[in-house]
Write a protein that holds these residues in place. Structure first.
Motif, PDB file in Angstrom:
ATOM      1  N   LEU A 168       1.548 -35.085 -31.400  1.00  0.00           N
ATOM      2  CA  LEU A 168       1.493 -33.975 -32.353  1.00  0.00           C
ATOM      3  C   LEU A 168       2.897 -33.582 -32.817  1.00  0.00           C
ATOM      4  O   LEU A 168       3.159 -33.440 -34.017  1.00  0.00           O
ATOM      5  CB  LEU A 168       0.794 -32.782 -31.712  1.00  0.00           C
ATOM      6  CG  LEU A 168       0.748 -31.508 -32.537  1.00  0.00           C
ATOM      7  CD1 LEU A 168      -0.292 -31.636 -33.635  1.00  0.00           C
ATOM      8  CD2 LEU A 168       0.434 -30.297 -31.676  1.00  0.00           C
ATOM      9  N   TYR A 170       5.520 -35.376 -32.741  1.00  0.00           N
ATOM     10  CA  TYR A 170       6.109 -36.494 -33.471  1.00  0.00           C
ATOM     11  C   TYR A 170       5.603 -36.499 -34.913  1.00  0.00           C
ATOM     12  O   TYR A 170       6.383 -36.631 -35.859  1.00  0.00           O
ATOM     13  CB  TYR A 170       5.744 -37.780 -32.746  1.00  0.00           C
ATOM     14  CG  TYR A 170       6.412 -39.011 -33.265  1.00  0.00           C
ATOM     15  CD1 TYR A 170       7.795 -39.126 -33.219  1.00  0.00           C
ATOM     16  CD2 TYR A 170       5.678 -40.063 -33.767  1.00  0.00           C
ATOM     17  CE1 TYR A 170       8.416 -40.259 -33.687  1.00  0.00           C
ATOM     18  CE2 TYR A 170       6.290 -41.206 -34.231  1.00  0.00           C
ATOM     19  CZ  TYR A 170       7.659 -41.296 -34.188  1.00  0.00           C
ATOM     20  OH  TYR A 170       8.266 -42.426 -34.655  1.00  0.00           O
ATOM     21  N   ALA A 171       4.259 -36.308 -35.051  1.00  0.00           N
ATOM     22  CA  ALA A 171       3.675 -36.320 -36.389  1.00  0.00           C
ATOM     23  C   ALA A 171       4.257 -35.187 -37.234  1.00  0.00           C
ATOM     24  O   ALA A 171       4.625 -35.380 -38.399  1.00  0.00           O
ATOM     25  CB  ALA A 171       2.164 -36.194 -36.302  1.00  0.00           C
ATOM     26  N   LEU A 174       7.814 -35.905 -38.363  1.00  0.00           N
ATOM     27  CA  LEU A 174       7.842 -36.800 -39.525  1.00  0.00           C
ATOM     28  C   LEU A 174       7.458 -36.045 -40.790  1.00  0.00           C
ATOM     29  O   LEU A 174       8.071 -36.216 -41.843  1.00  0.00           O
ATOM     30  CB  LEU A 174       6.867 -37.960 -39.310  1.00  0.00           C
ATOM     31  CG  LEU A 174       7.227 -38.944 -38.209  1.00  0.00           C
ATOM     32  CD1 LEU A 174       6.163 -40.022 -38.095  1.00  0.00           C
ATOM     33  CD2 LEU A 174       8.574 -39.573 -38.483  1.00  0.00           C
ATOM     34  N   ALA A 175       6.443 -35.175 -40.663  1.00  0.00           N
ATOM     35  CA  ALA A 175       5.982 -34.452 -41.840  1.00  0.00           C
ATOM     36  C   ALA A 175       7.064 -33.512 -42.362  1.00  0.00           C
ATOM     37  O   ALA A 175       7.323 -33.454 -43.561  1.00  0.00           O
ATOM     38  CB  ALA A 175       4.716 -33.681 -41.508  1.00  0.00           C
ATOM     39  N   ARG A 178       9.914 -34.633 -44.578  1.00  0.00           N
ATOM     40  CA  ARG A 178       9.651 -34.969 -45.978  1.00  0.00           C
ATOM     41  C   ARG A 178      10.055 -33.820 -46.891  1.00  0.00           C
ATOM     42  O   ARG A 178       9.758 -32.664 -46.610  1.00  0.00           O
ATOM     43  CB  ARG A 178       8.184 -35.293 -46.174  1.00  0.00           C
ATOM     44  CG  ARG A 178       7.751 -36.562 -45.528  1.00  0.00           C
ATOM     45  CD  ARG A 178       6.269 -36.722 -45.679  1.00  0.00           C
ATOM     46  NE  ARG A 178       5.908 -36.804 -47.089  1.00  0.00           N
ATOM     47  CZ  ARG A 178       5.851 -37.937 -47.770  1.00  0.00           C
ATOM     48  NH1 ARG A 178       6.099 -39.056 -47.163  1.00  0.00           N
ATOM     49  NH2 ARG A 178       5.520 -37.942 -49.040  1.00  0.00           N
ATOM     50  N   PRO A 289      10.329 -34.859 -30.052  1.00  0.00           N
ATOM     51  CA  PRO A 289       9.633 -34.871 -28.773  1.00  0.00           C
ATOM     52  C   PRO A 289      10.566 -34.552 -27.594  1.00  0.00           C
ATOM     53  O   PRO A 289      10.158 -33.902 -26.633  1.00  0.00           O
ATOM     54  CB  PRO A 289       9.096 -36.295 -28.674  1.00  0.00           C
ATOM     55  CG  PRO A 289       8.943 -36.729 -30.082  1.00  0.00           C
ATOM     56  CD  PRO A 289      10.046 -36.052 -30.840  1.00  0.00           C
TER      57      PRO A 289
END
Lengths: 371, 538
Positions: A168, A170-171, A174-175, A178, A289
């Motif tokens: 979670l 990590y996602a 990444l988001a 952006r 993380p």
């Protein structure tokens, strides 16, 4: 029946709590305001540092609540912390107004830079402090509620839970990296000017923020104590030690865990919201993380399931980090890594356990005296 | 009058004689006189010379023409034409260095735009008749982009003389493109028919341009429309094939990274957060082996370094893994969360250790020559060797592990411990030893994965962190202690990721996959291929 005053902390406990609290809230500012050439003068740069430690301590408390008491090791608490921070960051960005580089009255600088024409809908309301403050608690709490519901309902436990919480963070990292997310992308948010009309950089504001953090820490501690000595806290402990048994006894393990997890996420969000104005920046690296795992080591060093150990551990490890990254940066990871191994292998109960054992040794009459 | 006729006849005769006896020196002389004329001051003289050189068809003139175009052509005081190559003065034809001429004593030959146009045409013509096959091929391909009515004429002539089939195909392709743009109606129809079999994105662009231009015959337009459809459907198919291969390639990388993790997690129920660092150690082993080969062995051996690096990577990572198990993890059995934290600590230490020894910047690990480049399956779809070899390597590793598990005593014991540790122990399996060896095997595979990954990415101290979350996802998705599950999970994640990329971008695709896994765990908390029965509840 709600827990009484005396069950939350014993007489000595209250004395120590109030004593430390008074020192941190009144003593530290006085030391800071003393003339510079006095030996006990507290340099100005230490105030936000102490405030930062207080935020970390709240974060550690929130993890201790779920890990130490309910046995849920979340490796994603950095997410809640960072989300709280982003909510506050959005408020601070809106406060900049026309003082930005581009001087756009409507849009923050990074949106002007990206050629955005209007404010995205999710930025509405963040020009009000109260709204941002509530969001800093609600957004992490809501995420925890949804995520926890999905996870606990299907009985994802132990390392599986740890791993998906890591996924979670990590996602989300990444988001948030952006640009088109609308949260400043790589650079995050910075260059804050004022909070509630006060200059963020001014020493008096820093003292105020520091005091607010310490008060929040004290309140969070009392709240956690309140939770853990209540009947609900007993259920959490029972879940930690024998989940299936609790379920067989008729308690809803899912809702108990969910409540604890959501509460804990809200606390982490509070910590993040207090952290950002003192540090002056929030960016996606807060989601990394590694940051979330570091929180686990604070709690482990201090001692799980003790609350005060978590606060102590957070302050101690963070201070070590501040010291070593300044003095010998190449050694810091060796020391942090060593701490992870040492604590898990040699002192699973942490400093709190060590203190407990010392007290036990002292209270026991020595064999020589008995003879 | 008579004298002039006589002179002319005698000149022709002598020319013929020279042609019969010594054709080369004459051509060379002609060449050199024409090149010398490039040094004239009048632009029209120069253009004439350039055009004459192009008609002469001697590709030794190319360097002089190119130099003229770049403004590097110079004239000496004795009217000799030379090329200034940096500070060196070289002959315009033989390209031999000329001693005793200082660059300051030279006069640059001036060019204008008309001259430049003539030069470009001449160079294109000359290279297409060049003796060097590769230059001809490049020129034929270049002609595709700069197609004019004139190129069409040149290509028509060149095609009849061409002997190499690949070059001829390229020429025909470019010729069709040129005819498509500048030909008559019939020529265009023929060209469209020929080009509709292509799968080159540039053909699509060309057809699109034709469709967009005004004065086109309706028949041609209809044919172009149809050809466009064919080309597009073929391009789409190639796109799918490309995504599929990329996906399998990514899947095999994930698989290599995750197999070791799946094994240790399956047998011992512990999460090894330092698994990524085992991959990193493997990659650094490849680097060290490469340096050793470069330093101590003759250069012909260098291509073999990778084959040596594979066992070295295995041994290095396996020994670290076994040491890790003996010194740390052994004491933490039954406490999976603590194991997770302790191995995280180890990963931090290993990262810093490597950073201290090798330094923080990326290390360069070169592909051996047999792994560089690729081959074209169909036009526009290139499979690179390094990706292909990694896919093959991954399956070889998977098959060997399956064989070890299936046919060796150690494999039998490992499976026994996975299914029921206590029972296996009661039957006389030394579980502690099995644990150590399993950890060694899992880490060793990670080491080999690192060697493979060093061929497609950067080798840096935090290499492992790029793969660790993904490999966890593979293990969670596929179910623990199950090679088939790991294989299916890795491949499907890899392929889904690559197919999502064009729509959502790399990052959003990855996020979508992560969210998918979180939701997937709802349905199958123990992965795709969960162990059934009592073992599953342990």
């Amino acid at each position: 029946m709600p827990p009484s005053f005396s069950s939350i902390l014993g007489t000595r406990g209250w004395a120590v709590f109030l004593g430390i609290g008074v020192f941190l809230i009144i003593g530290v500012p006085i030391l800071n305001l003393l003339p510079q050439d006095w030996p006990i003068h507290l340099p100005g740069y230490l105030v936000p540092l102490l405030g930062k430690y207080a935020c970390y301590a709240i974060l550690a408390l929130s993890l201790d609540l779920v890990w130490g008491y309910a046995g849920i090791l979340s490796l994603g608490h950095g997410v809640f912390f960072a989300l709280g921070g982003y909510c506050m960051g959005m408020y601070l960005m809106r406060q900049i107004g026309t003082r930005g580089v581009y001087g756009n009255p409507l849009l923050p600088d990074f949106m002007v830079f990206l050629n955005w024409k209007e404010l995205p809908w999710y930025w509405y309301g963040f020009d009000h402090f109260a709204f941002a403050a509530i969001m800093a608690l609600v957004v992490p709490g809501l995420l925890a509620l949804v995520f926890g519901w999905l996870a606990f309902r299907s009985r994802v436990t132990g390392v599986y839970f740890s791993i998906i919480t890591q996924a979670l963070t990590y996602a989300l990292m990444l988001a948030f990296f952006r640009n088109d997310m609308g949260f400043g992308g790589n650079n995050g948010m910075t260059d804050f000017k004022t909070i509630l009309g006060f200059e963020v950089q001014a020493p008096s504001t820093r003292l105020g923020l520091y005091a607010a953090s310490v008060i929040a820490l004290g309140a969070s501690f009392l709240l956690c104590r309140f939770v853990v000595v209540s009947r609900f806290g007993r259920v959490l402990l029972a879940i930690r030690d024998g989940e299936s048994r609790v379920r067989f006894l008729g308690y809803s393990v899912t809702s108990a865990k969910l409540l604890a997890f959501t509460l804990s996420a809200g606390l982490a969000g509070l910590a993040g919201a207090l952290y950002v104005p003192q540090i002056g920046i929030i960016n996606p690296s807060e989601f990394s993380p590694a940051n979330s795992i570091d929180v686990a080591i604070w709690v482990a060093v201090g001692g799980r399931g003790t609350l005060w150990g978590a606060m102590l551990g957070a302050a101690l490890v963070s201070w070590l980090k501040t010291f070593f990254t300044g003095a010998a940066p190449e050694f810091w990871l060796f020391i942090l890594g060593g701490l992870f191994i040492l604590v898990t292998l040699a002192m699973p109960t942490g400093l709190a356990g060590l203190a407990h054992r010392l007290r036990w040794l002292r209270s026991r009459p020595s064999p020589a005296a008995a003879e | 009058m008579t004298s002039s006729v006589f002179r002319r006849v005698s000149r022709i005769l002598s020319l013929l004689a020279a042609l019969l006896v010594t054709p080369m020196p004459l051509a060379a002389q002609d060449l050199s006189s024409l090149v010398a004329r490039l040094g004239e001051s009048s632009f029209s003289e120069k253009i004439e010379a350039v055009e004459a050189l192009a008609t002469l068809g001697d590709d030794r003139a190319i360097s002089a023409l190119e130099a003229l175009g770049d403004g590097r052509l110079n004239v000496t005081a004795e009217k000799r034409v030379v090329i200034l190559d940096g500070q060196k003065v070289i002959d315009a034809i033989t390209l031999e260095p000329i001693a005793g001429l200082s660059p300051e004593s030279l006069d640059r030959v001036v060019v204008n735009n008309r001259l430049r146009g003539a030069i470009a045409t001449a160079v294109g013509k000359l290279t297409i008749f060049s003796l060097d096959r590769n230059r001809r091929l490049a020129a034929a391909r270049n002609a595709f982009r700069s197609g004019t009515a004139e190129t069409a004429a040149i290509l028509e002539r060149a095609i009849t003389e061409e002997i190499d089939s690949e070059v001829r195909a390229a020429m025909a392709f470019s010729l069709n493109a040129a005819r498509l743009s500048f030909g008559t109606k019939d020529e265009r129809l023929v060209a469209i028919a020929a080009l509709s079999g292509s799968s080159d994105p540039e053909v699509r662009a060309l057809l699109g341009r034709l469709r967009g231009s005004a004065d086109v015959d309706p028949d041609v337009l209809a044919a172009a429309e149809k050809a466009m459809e064919r080309v597009e459907s073929r391009l789409e198919l190639i796109g799918y094939a490309e995504n599929l291969f990329q996906g399998i390639s990514l899947g095999s990388v994930l698989l290599l990274a995750a197999i070791g993790l799946a094994i240790t997690f399956g047998v011992m129920g512990v999460i090894n957060m330092a698994h990524g660092e085992m991959i990193m150690l493997g990659a650094y082993s490849a680097f060290v082996v490469q340096q050793v080969f470069r330093t101590f062995l003759p250069p012909v051996w260098i291509d073999a370094y990778l084959l040596t690096a594979i066992p070295v990577g295995f041994v290095v990572a396996a020994s670290f893994g076994m040491a890790l198990e003996r010194c740390v993890i052994r004491f933490l059995y039954g406490r999976p969360l603590e194991t997770l934290l302790a191995t995280w600590g180890i990963s931090l230490i290993l990262q810093q250790l490597v950073r201290t020894i090798f330094g923080a910047p990326n290390k360069e690990v070169a592909n051996p020559s047999w792994m560089t480049g690729g081959f074209e399956v169909v036009a526009g779809f290139v499979v690179t060797w390094n990706r292909l070899y990694i896919v093959i390597f991954c399956f070889v590793v998977l098959a060997s592990i399956a064989a070890v598990l299936r046919y060796t005593t150690f494999g039998l014991q490992m499976r026994a411990v996975t299914q029921n540790r206590d029972m296996a122990s009661a039957m006389g399996v030394r579980t502690a030893r099995v644990d150590t060896l399993t950890f060694g095997l899992g880490s060793g595979i990670a080491g080999m994965a690192g060697v493979a990954l060093s061929q497609i990415g950067n080798v840096s101290p935090n290499l492992g962190t790029f793969y660790i979350v993904d490999s966890f996802m593979v293990v969670v998705f596929g179910g623990v202690g199950n090679l088939l599950g790991t294989l299916v999970a890795a491949m499907s994640l890899g392929i889904v990721n690559k197919f999502l990329e064009p729509f959502a971008g790399a990052v959003l695709g990855k996020i979508a996959v992560l969210i998918f896994i979180i939701l997937f765990i709802q349905k199958r908390p123990r992965g795709l291929f969960a162990l059934r029965g009592r073992a599953a509840e342990a």
